[in-house]
Every structure is written in structure tokens, then in C-alpha cells.
Design an enzyme around this catalytic site. Structure first.
Site, PDB file in Angstrom:
ATOM      1  CG  ASN B 200       3.636  76.753  65.164  1.00 54.98           C
ATOM      2  OD1 ASN B 200       4.116  76.097  66.088  1.00 54.98           O
ATOM      3  ND2 ASN B 200       4.305  77.019  64.064  1.00 54.98           N
ATOM      4  CG  ASN B 330      12.334  72.895  63.476  1.00 55.94           C
ATOM      5  OD1 ASN B 330      12.055  73.258  62.355  1.00 55.94           O
ATOM      6  ND2 ASN B 330      11.981  73.560  64.547  1.00 55.94           N
ATOM      7  CG  HIS B 404       7.674  73.741  57.801  1.00 54.63           C
ATOM      8  ND1 HIS B 404       7.722  74.998  57.231  1.00 54.63           N
ATOM      9  CD2 HIS B 404       7.471  73.941  59.131  1.00 54.63           C
ATOM     10  CE1 HIS B 404       7.569  75.918  58.171  1.00 54.63           C
ATOM     11  NE2 HIS B 404       7.412  75.309  59.325  1.00 54.63           N
ATOM     12  N   GLY B 407       3.600  79.106  56.103  1.00 54.97           N
ATOM     13  CA  GLY B 407       4.529  80.228  56.284  1.00 54.97           C
ATOM     14  C   GLY B 407       3.779  81.486  56.681  1.00 54.97           C
TER      15      GLY B 407
END
Lengths: 145, 481
Positions: B200, B330, B404, B407
């Protein structure tokens, strides 16, 4: 063993960005090879990969699951550093399931001829459990894409 | 498991719902998003609530979805003395993150050049499996990169003077310990600085739109002046270097768990005490990977600036190509929070979640003291992204954290069955979005319908008050890794 002799099924019926598959084998050797085939199937069309570059490798683990995690991690490492795809996997797991020797074969990435699907970043331990099914083995494995 | 609605947008799984839960687990969501939430998320976030030394709540953000170990969207804070550090709570792609670059260009000015520009950027910024970058580094120099992050880029001509203040922690985590990194990680990452990766990850050219709720005053302070203004968003991480560090430590933490008598509900949640030699070693290696990711996005920025300059015949400075901000989503960070009137140092894990510090937070650069920290929310390549800012409420409620992205609501395979990559490319081009991709099947996996509705997800954090809307960013062109 060549990828097309091996059995795995992709599990994609719930929302995840990861690559999840069930692999099957009549023996642990075959099960590990099926996991390797599933991993490279996520990345490319294996029909187009010729087994012209060979590598020998050895791995250890505390148990069969650790050994599998280490083996798939090693293939991912080879893919990134040698820039190749692997389509043949001959594996010999020790009787105590704590060590393996393997000869794997594949081909340097050819962007004109090989299909690029996606990359595999890592193997995971998520719910990793090798099960005995009938006379053979089954495992569900999650790879991080 | 029983999930109770505590207040608007907060759902709680009490500790009596699973043996071993040390704190409640909480999910931030609207009723509609909660219904859509995979059962796996509830199971995974309650597993996180069982980890040693966790404080207050294990949180999952509204973009949460099934992950390995921690769910994506997971936030967990651990006591520095009694808590643990968990590679699975950070993800293999350490410091995967987003950066946003502004320009003075308008969509009307850029549209005639967009294809040529994207094709040029596709050459300058390698994307996809097995690609090497253009920065040649020997081992000693790579050690400098992973120790100093974006500061290395500044010293070596890949960053402007103004860039460093606009990166989370100035693009440099000071705890980096190259001795804690394996040769394998170095071998995997040494040629990948300046590459986008795959999955992604993307580079997107976007235009600004202001919804009614957007704070235009803050937008102006962040250099976003008008609708139609061209912005560039980059989403990528630490590449094979970070992936190998995650792989190495997930393995070695198996032995550490035995040594410290830690049991988890899933081996993927493997962890070690923060203060143990194993925990310190992983933290040092994780900081190296975070620095590599900051450097990666900075080198890519340099490529974007030179691509725009070359094609438009103007200096990047004259095109106003300043960095807006760069966030990690992350990562684990040592941060101080006030809990029950006491100031406590915690290790906050964010896996698919973004830091969201509010105005006057001493960790932010002077330029963000009045606005709060910019939060970059990368949506799908069809439906667009958001620029938000962090708030004091996020610091008080969610360990300074927010969402973030959009989803996922669908697996990659399910998305591929719904659309073919080249059909999607044509459909997007008809809709005014030009796409180049390293993989057509990978393109199909990232289709807009594979994700939650970004507006709804962002509305939840905006209405809860843990972030504030500043601008919507609509895609004009996308390079997909």
C-alpha cells in the site's frame, strides 16, 4: 519439489492487508515446501520462474514452527538480497524437527518476463501451529505484505 | 466478547472478558464502524491488554482492522520500569509513515503536465519488488544513515534547512544502536534508501479541498492557502532493513520470553522487558530502522523536488516545495504523560496509529506550538486523504495518538476478484486520476472499495476531539509501489 506439485489455499475472507494461506503436505518436508510456494506465489506467477540458480541453506529452530518461520524468513532474505524468485524447494527436516537442510532454486528477477504481484516483507508467528491431519500435516501461516 | 459503549465513539471490553487482561481494551469508532469491525480486532486488542506493564487502556483507532499480533490501529503504553517492548506492536515495517510536501502550484497549472511529471517521477523513485535506490552507500556510511536519520540527509544535500523541524522528532531517534542490528538487516537495506517499496505504499499528487469543518486558519499557518493547491504525499517505511530487524527480534524474543517468564496469547506478541538487555537491544535496532525510514522519505523528497524542478523549469524553492510534516505510524516512542496527577514516562507503541500532540507540547518545533502537530492520514488512492492536527485531548485520552489511514474492509484477494488492475487504472483515469503502478494486481488490491469510508473514519476522531480537520486532499495522480 516443484511449486506445482504442492498444495496451498489462500484465505482471504476477512479484512486484512496480509497474505494468509493454509498449506498441506504428506510430510513435513512437503508442508514446508508448500509454504515456500505460497510465499512466492504471493509475489509472482511461478510458472514463469525457471529453476536456474540454486542455493543450499540450513536452518535451526526450537520446534517445527520456529523452523518453519526461520526457513520462510531465510527465503525472503534471499529474495531481497539476491534479487530472485524461487520456484523449487527440496527440503530435508531432521527427525527431531529442530534442523533442516534445503536446496532451493529459482531465477533472477526479470522485469520484462516475470509478473510482479506484490512483495512479501516478513513471515509472522501469528497463531502459527502445525497440525497433524490424517496421515499428513496442515498449517495456517500469515505473511506481512 | 462483550463490548460496552462507554461514551460517544468509545467502546470498551472490560478486563473480565478474557483471562489475563490487565487493563480494559478500548475501541474508538462510530456505531456503523463498530458494526463493520472484524471480530479479530476485538480478540487482538484484548490480547494486547494482557501484556505486562500496560497502562490504563489498550486502544484501537477507528481505522483498525485485523493485523498479526496487535491489530492495525493499535496503541499501547507500557510502564518504563515494569513494562515490555514488543516488535509485533510496531510491525515489521518499522517507521512506516507519511510525509506531505506543499507547493505554490494549482491543479489548473499542473494538469497539462501531469502525465509527463508522473512518468518522470516513476523513473526517479524506484518502486516495487527488488528495486535498488540511487544512493550508493558503503557500510560505514550506512551506519551514519541509521544513526542520524534525516540529519544525515541534511549533511549530504538531500534536505533543506527548513525540513528537519517539520519531521517527527526531527527525523532522528537518538537511541539508535547499529551494534544491535544484524548483518542480514544491513545487507537487505543498504541499497534501498530512496525506494518506495510495494503493497500500500505510494507517492500521490493531490489537490486541496476544504470541508466545512476544516480549520482554515491552521491550514494557512501550515502553508495551505487555497482549494486546488497542489500537494504531494509519500507513504513508505524502512524497507527490507526494518523488515529484517522485525524478523530477527521476533525470533530472538522467543528465548527472552522464556528467560523472563512471560507468556502471551500469541507468539506474534513476543516481547521483552524494556529494561532487559534484549529489550534495550531491540529498542536500539528499532531506532536504527526508524532513522532509515526518515532518511528514505527524505531522499524520496529530494527526488520529487528535482523531478518537479526539471519538468517545470523552475527551482523547487521557487515552486514553494516546503515540507508540511512527516509522521511515523509504526513505532514505539518514550513519552511522558500525566496519569492520576503523576508525570509518568511510558513506551508508547503505535502500530498503524499516529502521534497527535496538541498545541504547546514542548516536543514540537516552535512552528507548531500554536497549531498542534500535523497528522497525515493516508486514505485510498481513489477517495483521498486528510491533513489533521493533534489536540490536548489526544494527549489526555489516547496517549497522544490518533488514526493513520482509512483501514481495510476487504482482503487483497477479495478486492482482486472485484476489479482487474488495468480496468481500475482506466476507470481512475476517466475520473481524473492518473496512475502508474509497479504491479497491476497490486493496484486492484488498493481500490477505494477495499477501504472504510475515510470521511466517516476521520469524523470519529474529529468529533471525539483527538484530532482536528485541517484539509482534505484529493488524488490527482498516484505512483503505486
Amino acid at each position: 519439489m516443484k511449486f506445482d506439485e504442492l498444495k496451498f489455499e489462500i484465505c482471504d475472507d476477512f479484512a486484512s492487508g496480509d497474505f494468509i494461506f493454509d498449506a498441506y503436505g504428506n510430510s513435513l518436508n512437503e508442508l514446508f515446501a508448500a509454504c515456500a510456494a505460497a510465499c512466492f506465489h504471493a509475489i509472482t506467477d511461478l510458472e514463469k520462474v525457471r529453476p536456474v540458480r540454486k542455493y543450499s541453506l540450513q536452518q535451526n529452530g526450537e520446534n517445527a514452527e520456529e523452523l518453519l518461520y526461520n526457513f520462510i524468513s531465510e527465503l525472503i532474505y534471499l529474495k531481497d538480497t539476491e534479487k530472485l524468485f524461487l520456484s523449487d524447494y527440496d527440503i530435508d527436516i531432521s527427525p527431531d524437527r529442530k534442523a533442516l537442510k534445503a536446496i532451493v532454486a529459482g531465477e533472477s528477477i526479470d522485469y520484462d518476463r516475470h509478473t510482479i504481484k506484490t512483495d512479501v516483507k516478513a513471515a509472522t508467528y501469528h497463531d502459527l501451529k502445525i497440525e497433524k491431519v490424517g496421515n499428513g500435516f496442515k498449517v495456517r501461516m500469515v505473511l506481512d505484505l | 466478547m462483550e463490548t460496552k459503549r462507554i461514551e460517544n465513539f468509545i467502546w470498551e471490553i472490560p478486563p473480565d472478558q478474557k483471562p489475563g487482561m490487565k487493563v480494559p481494551a478500548r475501541i474508538v469508532a462510530s456505531e456503523a464502524l463498530m458494526k463493520q469491525m472484524d471480530e479479530g480486532v476485538i480478540n487482538q486488542i484484548s490480547n494486547v491488554a494482557c501484556l505486562p506493564g500496560i497502562r490504563e487502556y489498550a486502544w484501537c483507532m477507528p481505522d483498525g482492522h485485523w493485523g498479526y499480533g496487535f491489530p492495525i490501529g493499535g496503541v499501547a503504553a507500557f510502564d518504563m520500569r515494569s513494562g515490555v517492548i514488543s516488535p509485533g506492536g510496531i510491525g515489521f515495517d518499522i517507521n512506516c509513515g507519511v510525509r506531505l510536501i506543499r507547493t505554490d502550484l494549482t491543479a489548473a497549472e499542473l494538469k497539462p503536465h501531469i502525465k509527463e511529471l508522473v512518468n518522470a517521477l516513476f523513473q526517479i523513485i524506484p518502486a516495487g519488488v527488488g528495486k535498488s535506490g540511487f544512493v550508493n552507500l558503503n557500510r560505514a556510511e550506512f551506519d551514519n544513515v541509521i544513526t542520524n536519520g534525516a540529519e544525515w540527509c541534511h549533511k549530504n544535500g538531500y534536505a533543506w534547512d527548513s525540513d528537519l523541524d517539520r519531521i517527527e522528532q526531527r527525523g532522528h531517534l537518538t537511541g539508535a544502536d547499529p551494534d544491535a542490528v544484524s548483518d542480514k538487516a544491513i545487507n537487505r537495506g543498504i541499497d534501498q534508501i530512496g525506494t518506495l517499496g510495494s503493497g500500500n505504499h505510494y507517492l500521490e499528487i493531490q489537490t486541496v479541498r476544504f470541508d466545512d469543518e476544516c480549520d482554515r486558519e491552521i491550514a494557512g499557518l501550515l502553508g495551505i492557502k487555497s482549494e486546488g493547491q497542489i500537494m504531494i504525499m509519500v507513504h513508505c517505511g524502512s524497507r527490507g532493513f526494518g523488515h529484517q530487524i522485525g524478523t530477527d527480534y521476533l525470533q530472538s524474543f522467543g528465548a527472552a520470553m522464556k528467560k523472563y517468564g512471560i507468556v502471551t496469547n500469541d507468539r506474534e506478541l513476543a516481547c521483552a522487558p524494556i529494561n532487559s538487555p534484549e529489550g534495550k537491544s531491540y529498542y536500539g535496532a528499532m531506532c536504527c530502522a526508524a532513522n532509515a525510514a526518515f532518511a528514505n522519505r527524505q531522499v524520496i523528497t529530494n527526488g520529487i523536488r528535482s523531478g518537479f524542478a526539471r519538468l517545470l523549469g523552475k527551482k523547487a524553492e521557487d515552486l514553494g516545495m516546503e515540507l508540511v510534516y512527516d509522521v511515523a505510524h509504526n513505532i514505539a516512542k518514550i513519552e511522558t504523560y500525566n496519569i492520576n496527577g503523576k508525570s509518568v514516562e511510558l513506551l508508547v507503541h503505535r502500530k498503524g496509529a499516529t502521534r497527535a500532540f496538541g498545541p504547546r507540547n514542548p516536543n514540537l518545533s516552535p512552528g507548531f506550538q500554536s497549531t498542534g502537530q500535523p497528522v497525515l492520514v493516508g486514505g485510498s488512492m481513489q477517495t483521498g486523504s486528510f491533513l489533521l492536527v493533534g489536540t490536548k485531548k489526544a494527549e489526555e485520552l489516547t496517549f497522544g495518538s490518533t488514526l493513520h489511514g482509512a483501514g481495510r474492509v476487504m482482503s487483497r484477494g477479495a478486492a482482486r476478484r472485484k476489479v482487474r488492475g488495468n480496468d481500475l487504472q482506466h476507470e481512475m483515469e476517466k475520473g481524473g486520476i492518473y496512475v502508474r503502478t509497479a504491479s497491476f494486481s497490486g493496484l486492484a488490491e488498493e481500490a477505494g472499495f477495499a477501504y472504510k469510508d475515510i470521511s466517516e473514519v476521520v469524523n470519529v476522531v474529529h468529533q471525539l476531539g483527538i484530532s482536528k480537520k485541517v484539509a482534505r486532499l484529493l488524488p490527482l495522480a498516484n505512483i503505486k509501489g
